[in-house]
Design an enzyme around this catalytic site. Structure first.
Site, PDB file in Angstrom:
ATOM      1  N   GLY A  53       0.863  -1.201   0.129  1.00 12.77           N
ATOM      2  CA  GLY A  53      -0.104  -0.038  -0.017  1.00 12.77           C
ATOM      3  C   GLY A  53       0.727   1.446   0.145  1.00 12.77           C
ATOM      4  O   GLY A  53       0.149   2.371   0.234  1.00 12.77           O
ATOM      5  N   TRP A  55       1.946   3.052  -2.665  1.00 14.42           N
ATOM      6  CA  TRP A  55       1.541   3.886  -3.724  1.00 14.42           C
ATOM      7  C   TRP A  55       0.263   4.512  -3.394  1.00 14.42           C
ATOM      8  O   TRP A  55      -0.133   5.559  -3.530  1.00 14.42           O
ATOM      9  CB  TRP A  55       1.485   3.300  -4.997  1.00 14.42           C
ATOM     10  CG  TRP A  55       2.661   3.133  -5.743  1.00 14.42           C
ATOM     11  CD1 TRP A  55       3.901   2.939  -5.003  1.00 14.42           C
ATOM     12  CD2 TRP A  55       3.101   2.903  -7.040  1.00 14.42           C
ATOM     13  NE1 TRP A  55       4.957   2.858  -5.840  1.00 14.42           N
ATOM     14  CE2 TRP A  55       4.583   2.945  -7.321  1.00 14.42           C
ATOM     15  CE3 TRP A  55       2.352   3.002  -8.087  1.00 14.42           C
ATOM     16  CZ2 TRP A  55       4.960   2.654  -8.558  1.00 14.42           C
ATOM     17  CZ3 TRP A  55       2.655   2.711  -9.339  1.00 14.42           C
ATOM     18  CH2 TRP A  55       4.050   2.626  -9.544  1.00 14.42           C
ATOM     19  N   ASP A  85      -5.749  -5.412  -5.366  1.00 12.83           N
ATOM     20  CA  ASP A  85      -4.500  -6.413  -5.132  1.00 12.83           C
ATOM     21  C   ASP A  85      -5.180  -7.747  -4.929  1.00 12.83           C
ATOM     22  O   ASP A  85      -6.263  -7.987  -4.288  1.00 12.83           O
ATOM     23  CB  ASP A  85      -3.500  -5.897  -4.127  1.00 12.83           C
ATOM     24  CG  ASP A  85      -2.150  -6.723  -4.327  1.00 12.83           C
ATOM     25  OD1 ASP A  85      -1.364  -5.819  -4.675  1.00 12.83           O
ATOM     26  OD2 ASP A  85      -1.968  -7.804  -3.898  1.00 12.83           O
ATOM     27  N   ASP A 101      -8.102 -10.292  -8.498  1.00 11.18           N
ATOM     28  CA  ASP A 101      -7.112 -10.431  -9.630  1.00 11.18           C
ATOM     29  C   ASP A 101      -7.269  -9.404 -10.805  1.00 11.18           C
ATOM     30  O   ASP A 101      -8.417  -9.558 -11.230  1.00 11.18           O
ATOM     31  CB  ASP A 101      -7.367 -11.898 -10.015  1.00 11.18           C
ATOM     32  CG  ASP A 101      -6.197 -12.260 -11.085  1.00 11.18           C
ATOM     33  OD1 ASP A 101      -5.514 -11.607 -11.654  1.00 11.18           O
ATOM     34  OD2 ASP A 101      -6.159 -13.495 -11.326  1.00 11.18           O
ATOM     35  N   ASP A 126       1.765  -0.996 -10.406  1.00 10.07           N
ATOM     36  CA  ASP A 126       2.964  -1.570  -9.829  1.00 10.07           C
ATOM     37  C   ASP A 126       3.130  -2.899  -9.680  1.00 10.07           C
ATOM     38  O   ASP A 126       3.943  -3.613  -8.906  1.00 10.07           O
ATOM     39  CB  ASP A 126       3.184  -0.860  -8.512  1.00 10.07           C
ATOM     40  CG  ASP A 126       4.735  -0.879  -8.040  1.00 10.07           C
ATOM     41  OD1 ASP A 126       5.659  -1.096  -8.895  1.00 10.07           O
ATOM     42  OD2 ASP A 126       5.075  -0.874  -6.937  1.00 10.07           O
ATOM     43  N   LYS A 166       4.300  -0.402 -14.122  1.00  5.02           N
ATOM     44  CA  LYS A 166       5.864  -1.081 -14.026  1.00  5.02           C
ATOM     45  C   LYS A 166       6.107  -1.773 -15.231  1.00  5.02           C
ATOM     46  O   LYS A 166       5.242  -2.632 -15.673  1.00  5.02           O
ATOM     47  CB  LYS A 166       5.995  -1.906 -12.734  1.00  5.02           C
ATOM     48  CG  LYS A 166       7.316  -2.354 -12.677  1.00  5.02           C
ATOM     49  CD  LYS A 166       7.770  -3.027 -11.393  1.00  5.02           C
ATOM     50  CE  LYS A 166       7.031  -3.689 -10.481  1.00  5.02           C
ATOM     51  NZ  LYS A 166       7.513  -3.347  -9.130  1.00  5.02           N
TER      52      LYS A 166
END
Ligand code: SAM
Length: 316
Positions: A53, A55, A85, A101, A126, A166
């Site tokens: 957490g 970000w 998440d 997911d 990310d 990312k």
């Protein structure tokens, strides 16, 4: 590696604990913002692959808390931050959490529902799979996470919005660049100073979301496939979308963060107390249900089982 040793070798790990961030990754988002001003005018954000957490904490501290503390704040006008998440996450003020997911269509539907017809200004991702060390495989799984993120983007991001994701740099980087360029006229690959040089990680900063005319999110994968096969990606001409061409792809790549600031690949001396000792801080918020916890429980249970069997055979 002991706690103090890690504090010495990883300045961003130590600074994260000092500043109350749950993970050193917080600095990556902060440094991307310093370079690209990604939070300007942002009121609605999706944080994909958000646990533990840090970000989301950055989003809360930069967007939600200043708005809430402002004298003209109104409850129905506060920034909306939705974090997703696979793992559960300890609560963060102003952040709505969804456990799911991101490769699953149902997760995207839950996110869309939270926006209640409105659109996000920014989507950040990310996401990282459990790294195997096999670069091709890690890069492939990572690219699947980005494409799942892009699917969510095509449903929730407003035109003109930004997407930060990312990436793992590798032989298919130019393919990914071309795929992102279909939707964003400006795509830059950025390496924040807090991301180690030894890591193949970087971040795609995609600006000014502009889907192709007549684009239907249902056909995203068909469109992406047209960009070309991974082996042919190096010869693609991104400027003409998915058309093949002779021109090579030059990807804008930028180092960001204060270049005179901390270097993530260097060790720094530890600050000592008055009595000459160093006090290592505990992590701010360890993950509340990490996958390794279950593995440890199973290991403990199986060694317990072996001991029970040994005891039985001695008794008999
Ligand atoms: N940005 C986070 C922070 O600052 O605390 C760190 C994210 S961590 C590097 C990567 C996360 O991706 C993990 O928490 C993992 O559970 C999540 N993840 C990986 N695959 C996922 C998936 N398919 N759907 C949702 N989350 C996923």
């Amino acid at each position: 590696m002991g706690k103090a040793s890690r504090d010495k070798r990883d300045i961003y790990y130590r600074k994260a604990k000092e500043e109350g961030w749950r993970a050193r990754s917080a600095f990556k988002l902060i440094q991307i913002d310093e370079e690209f001003n990604i939070f300007e005018g942002v009121k609605r954000v999706v944080d994909l692959c958000a646990a533990p957490g840090s970000w989301s904490q950055v989003l809360s501290r930069k967007l939600y808390l200043p708005a809430k503390l402002s004298p003209d704040s109104r409850d129905n006008d506060l920034p909306l931050i939705v974090a997703i998440d696979l793992q559960p996450m300890a609560p963060i003020e102003g952040v709505i959490q969804v456990q799911g997911d991101i490769t699953n269509a149902r997760t995207a539907e839950v996110v869309i529902r939270h926006f209640d017809g409105s659109k996000a200004d920014l989507v950040v991702c990310d996401g990282a799979p459990d790294v195997t060390g096999l670069h091709d495989m890690d890069e492939f799984v990572q690219s699947q996470l980005i494409l799942a993120g892009l699917t969510i983007v095509t449903h929730v991001l407003k035109e003109g919005g930004k997407f930060i994701a990312k990436i793992f740099r590798g032989k298919d980087t130019s393919l990914l660049y071309c795929q992102l360029k279909l939707f964003f006229p400006v795509v830059t690959f950025a390496k924040p100073k807090s991301s180690r040089n030894s890591s193949i990680e970087a971040f795609a900063v995609c600006e000014n979301y502009s889907p192709p005319e007549g684009f239907d999110p249902k056909h995203l994968h068909r469109l992406l496939e047209k960009v070309g096969s991974p082996s042919g990606a190096d010869d693609l001409d991104c400027s003409s979308g998915w058309l093949e061409g002779a021109s090579k792809v030059y990807i804008p790549f930028l180092a960001c963060g204060d270049l005179s600031g901390y270097d993530s690949d260097r060790s720094y001396p530890l600050p000592k107390d008055a009595d000459g000792t160093y006090q290592s801080l505990d992590p701010v918020q360890p993950p509340i249900a990490p996958p390794y916890k279950r593995a440890l429980e199973m290991k403990k249970a199986s060694s317990h089982g072996v001991k029970e069997l040994e005891k039985l055979s001695l008794d008999s």
